[in-house]
Scaffold this motif. Structure first.
Motif, mmCIF file in Angstrom:
data_model
loop_
_atom_site.group_PDB
_atom_site.id
_atom_site.type_symbol
_atom_site.label_atom_id
_atom_site.label_comp_id
_atom_site.label_asym_id
_atom_site.label_seq_id
_atom_site.Cartn_x
_atom_site.Cartn_y
_atom_site.Cartn_z
ATOM 1 N N VAL A 1 5.874 -10.006 2.063
ATOM 2 C CA VAL A 1 7.643 -10.710 1.909
ATOM 3 C C VAL A 1 8.168 -11.363 3.425
ATOM 4 O O VAL A 1 8.094 -12.836 3.122
ATOM 5 N N ILE A 2 7.796 -10.996 4.528
ATOM 6 C CA ILE A 2 8.060 -11.815 5.641
ATOM 7 C C ILE A 2 7.652 -12.873 5.859
ATOM 8 O O ILE A 2 7.396 -13.612 6.396
ATOM 9 N N LEU A 3 5.675 -12.754 5.442
ATOM 10 C CA LEU A 3 4.878 -13.745 5.582
ATOM 11 C C LEU A 3 5.611 -14.470 4.838
ATOM 12 O O LEU A 3 4.620 -15.850 4.253
ATOM 13 N N GLY A 4 6.685 -14.300 4.002
ATOM 14 C CA GLY A 4 6.384 -15.591 2.471
ATOM 15 C C GLY A 4 5.357 -15.415 1.284
ATOM 16 O O GLY A 4 4.953 -17.306 0.654
ATOM 17 N N LYS A 5 4.589 -14.718 1.150
ATOM 18 C CA LYS A 5 3.490 -14.126 0.396
ATOM 19 C C LYS A 5 4.025 -13.947 -0.783
ATOM 20 O O LYS A 5 5.428 -13.402 -0.923
ATOM 21 N N SER A 6 3.615 -14.192 -2.363
ATOM 22 C CA SER A 6 4.016 -14.353 -3.818
ATOM 23 C C SER A 6 3.706 -12.938 -2.918
ATOM 24 O O SER A 6 2.648 -11.891 -2.736
ATOM 25 N N TYR A 7 4.394 -11.236 -3.902
ATOM 26 C CA TYR A 7 4.383 -9.850 -4.017
ATOM 27 C C TYR A 7 4.063 -8.893 -5.155
ATOM 28 O O TYR A 7 5.395 -9.791 -6.232
ATOM 29 N N ILE A 8 3.942 -8.193 -4.847
ATOM 30 C CA ILE A 8 4.220 -6.838 -6.087
ATOM 31 C C ILE A 8 5.419 -6.369 -5.822
ATOM 32 O O ILE A 8 5.456 -5.694 -5.313
ATOM 33 N N GLY A 9 6.836 -6.474 -6.341
ATOM 34 C CA GLY A 9 7.598 -5.652 -6.221
ATOM 35 C C GLY A 9 7.639 -3.708 -6.419
ATOM 36 O O GLY A 9 8.588 -4.010 -4.300
ATOM 37 N N CYS B 1 17.913 -7.415 -6.615
ATOM 38 C CA CYS B 1 17.049 -6.695 -7.509
ATOM 39 C C CYS B 1 15.673 -7.843 -8.371
ATOM 40 O O CYS B 1 16.530 -9.284 -8.101
ATOM 41 N N GLY B 2 15.420 -7.531 -8.480
ATOM 42 C CA GLY B 2 13.606 -8.912 -9.112
ATOM 43 C C GLY B 2 13.421 -7.889 -10.660
ATOM 44 O O GLY B 2 13.131 -6.772 -10.073
ATOM 45 N N GLN C 1 4.533 -5.987 -13.088
ATOM 46 C CA GLN C 1 2.446 -6.221 -12.385
ATOM 47 C C GLN C 1 2.967 -7.444 -12.235
ATOM 48 O O GLN C 1 1.898 -7.921 -10.801
ATOM 49 N N CYS C 2 3.717 -8.113 -11.823
ATOM 50 C CA CYS C 2 3.923 -9.850 -12.248
ATOM 51 C C CYS C 2 4.077 -9.754 -10.936
ATOM 52 O O CYS C 2 5.057 -8.520 -10.099
ATOM 53 N N ARG C 3 3.880 -11.409 -10.311
ATOM 54 C CA ARG C 3 3.906 -11.064 -8.700
ATOM 55 C C ARG C 3 5.573 -11.699 -8.539
ATOM 56 O O ARG C 3 5.925 -12.687 -9.474
ATOM 57 N N LEU C 4 7.048 -11.849 -7.356
ATOM 58 C CA LEU C 4 7.766 -12.047 -7.155
ATOM 59 C C LEU C 4 7.955 -13.173 -5.770
ATOM 60 O O LEU C 4 7.121 -13.296 -5.251
ATOM 61 N N ASN C 5 8.875 -13.872 -5.647
ATOM 62 C CA ASN C 5 8.377 -14.336 -4.928
ATOM 63 C C ASN C 5 9.646 -14.747 -3.546
ATOM 64 O O ASN C 5 9.316 -15.165 -2.687
ATOM 65 N N THR C 6 10.525 -14.174 -3.860
ATOM 66 C CA THR C 6 11.915 -14.915 -3.118
ATOM 67 C C THR C 6 11.626 -13.462 -2.257
ATOM 68 O O THR C 6 11.439 -12.451 -2.142
#
Ligand SMILES: COc1cc(O)cc(Nc2ccc(C(=O)Nc3ccccc3)c(OCCC[NH3+])c2)c1
Length: 320
Positions: free
Chosen positions: A183-191, A158-159, A166-171
Motif C-alpha cells: 500500500v505504501i509503495l502505491g501498488k494495487s493490493y488485496i484488501g 473501507c474498500g 480476491q480483486c485488487r484495490l488501488n487507493t
C-alpha cells in the motif's frame, strides 16, 4: 400537524449532545444521550464543506455500516443529515480506546491479550466475509464496550472491491505506521492481505509496547509476525489466524467469527408502539418501516427497529 425539522433540530430533538470524546480530520465525535431512552451514544459529526471530495466516502461508510452487524463491530444506529452536516449516531463504547486501557494497566496477562486479539480477528474475518476491507486497522480504531469486549470502529476508509475480495484495490489509504508495504509503495493490493499486515502491526505494538511475554511465548508469537511478511502471498491469512496455535492456546477452539446478531428482524412491540404513535395500522406501519429502511428479504439491514417519527418524517434507530 407535521413538523419539518432541520437536521440540527432533529438531532437535538432526539439527543442531548454533550462533550467531545474524539477529534479527527473532518469529524468530531461527541457523547450523546437519547432523550427518551437515556441511552448513551457516540455522535460523529462531519461538516460537509470540510469533507469536500471525501463526501462520497461517508456515503460508502454508511452503506457499509448498513451491511455490518457483528458483536465486535461498533453499531451505527442512525444517520441524520442537515444542509451543512452529516451525523452518524453510533454505539457508545464506554471503555474508550484499547491502548489507553493498556497504558492505564501498564501490562496485560498473555490470556487477556489473546482474548482481545481473538475478538479483533473475529471482527476482521466477519468484515472480510461481507466483502469489505477495513484499510485503517489501528489501535485508535479498537474500542472497549460496557462488557469489556472490543469493537472495531471507523469504516470511513473501507474498500469493497467490485469483483469480490480476491480483486485488487488501488487507493493508498490508512495510517502509514500500520499500512502494508504494497500500500505504501502505491501498488494495487488485496484488501484482506493489507488488513492482515495492519493486524500484525497492532499485535506487535501490543507485544513490544506494553505486554510482558517470556521468551518461550515471544518465540511462538514471533511466528505470528508472519502476518508482517513483505510479500502478501507469504503472509498469514485471516482464516489461518482463526486456528493458529498461539491464538487457540488455552482456548483449544478456533475463533468463532460469525455474527451473533439477528439480521433483519422487526421487533413486534416496536411496531405496536409506532402504529399507535403514527395512528396507522400495524400492517401499514410495518410496510412504512420496510420502505424507509429499504427492508427486503435479501437485504442485510439488521436488528430490531424503533421508528421515531413525527407524522411523515421518520428517522429509524436499530437495536440488537
Ligand atoms: C462503526 O463505528 C464507528 C464508525 C465511525 O466512523 C466512527 C466511530 N467512532 C466512534 C464511536 C464510539 C466512540 C466512543 O464511544 N468513544 C469513547 C467512549 C468513552 C470514552 C472514550 C471514547 C468513539 O470515540 C472517539 C475516539 C475513538 N478513537 C468514536 C465508530
Amino acid at each position: 400537524m407535521s413538523v419539518n425539522w432541520t437536521g440540527d433540530e432533529e438531532l437535538h430533538h432526539f439527543y442531548e449532545v454533550l462533550e467531545t470524546i474524539g477529534n479527527g480530520g473532518f469529524a468530531k465525535v461527541k457523547l450523546g444521550r437519547h432523550r427518551l431512552t437515556g441511552e448513551k451514544v457516540a455522535i460523529k459529526i462531519m461538516d460537509k464543506k470540510q469533507l469536500g471530495e471525501d463526501l462520497p466516502r461517508v456515503k460508502l461508510e454508511i452503506e457499509a455500516m448498513k451491511n455490518l452487524s457483528h458483536q465486535h463491530v461498533c453499531r451505527m444506529y442512525q444517520v441524520i443529515e442537515t444542509t451543512a452536516k452529516i451525523c452518524l449516531v453510533l454505539e457508545y463504547c464506554s471503555g474508550g480506546e484499547l491502548f489507553d486501557y493498556i497504558i492505564a494497566k501498564e501490562c496485560l496477562t498473555e490470556m487477556e491479550t489473546r482474548v482481545f486479539f481473538r475478538q479483533i480477528i473475529s471482527a476482521l474475518a466477519y468484515v472480510h466475509s461481507r466483502g469489505y476491507a477495513h484499510r485503517d486497522l489501528k489501535p485508535e480504531n479498537l474500542l472497549i464496550d460496557d462488557n469489556h469486549n472490543l469493537k472495531l470502529i471507523d469504516f470511513g476508509l473501507c474498500g469493497k472491491p467490485k469483483g469480490g475480495m480476491q480483486c485488487r484495490l488501488n487507493t493508498c489509504c490508512g495510517s502509514p505506521a500500520y499500512a502494508a508495504p504494497e500500500v505504501i509503495l502505491g501498488k494495487s493490493y488485496i484488501g484482506s492481505s493489507a488488513d492482515v499486515w495492519s493486524l500484525g502491526v497492532v499485535l506487535y505494538a501490543l507485544l513490544c509496547g506494553y505486554l510482558p511475554f517470556d521468551d518461550e511465548n515471544c518465540m511462538a508469537l514471533y511466528k505470528l509476525i508472519e502476518m508482517m511478511q513483505v510479500e502478501p502471498q507469504d503472509r498469514l491469512t485471516v482464516s489461518e489466524l482463526l486456528d493458529h496455535p498461539w491464538v487457540t492456546k488455552d482456548f483449544n477452539i478456533p475463533v468463532e467469527w460469525h455474527s451473533k446478531q439477528q439480521m433483519g428482524n422487526i421487533d413486534a412491540d416496536c411496531i405496536t408502539e409506532m402504529s399507535i404513535a403514527l395512528k396507522r395500522s400495524r400492517e401499514t406501519t410495518t410496510q412504512l418501516v420496510k420502505e424507509t429502511l429499504r427492508f427486503s428479504e435479501d437485504d442485510d439491514s439488521t436488528g430490531s427497529l424503533e421508528l421515531i417519527s413525527d407524522n411523515d418524517s421518520c428517522t429509524c434507530r436499530t437495536h440488537g
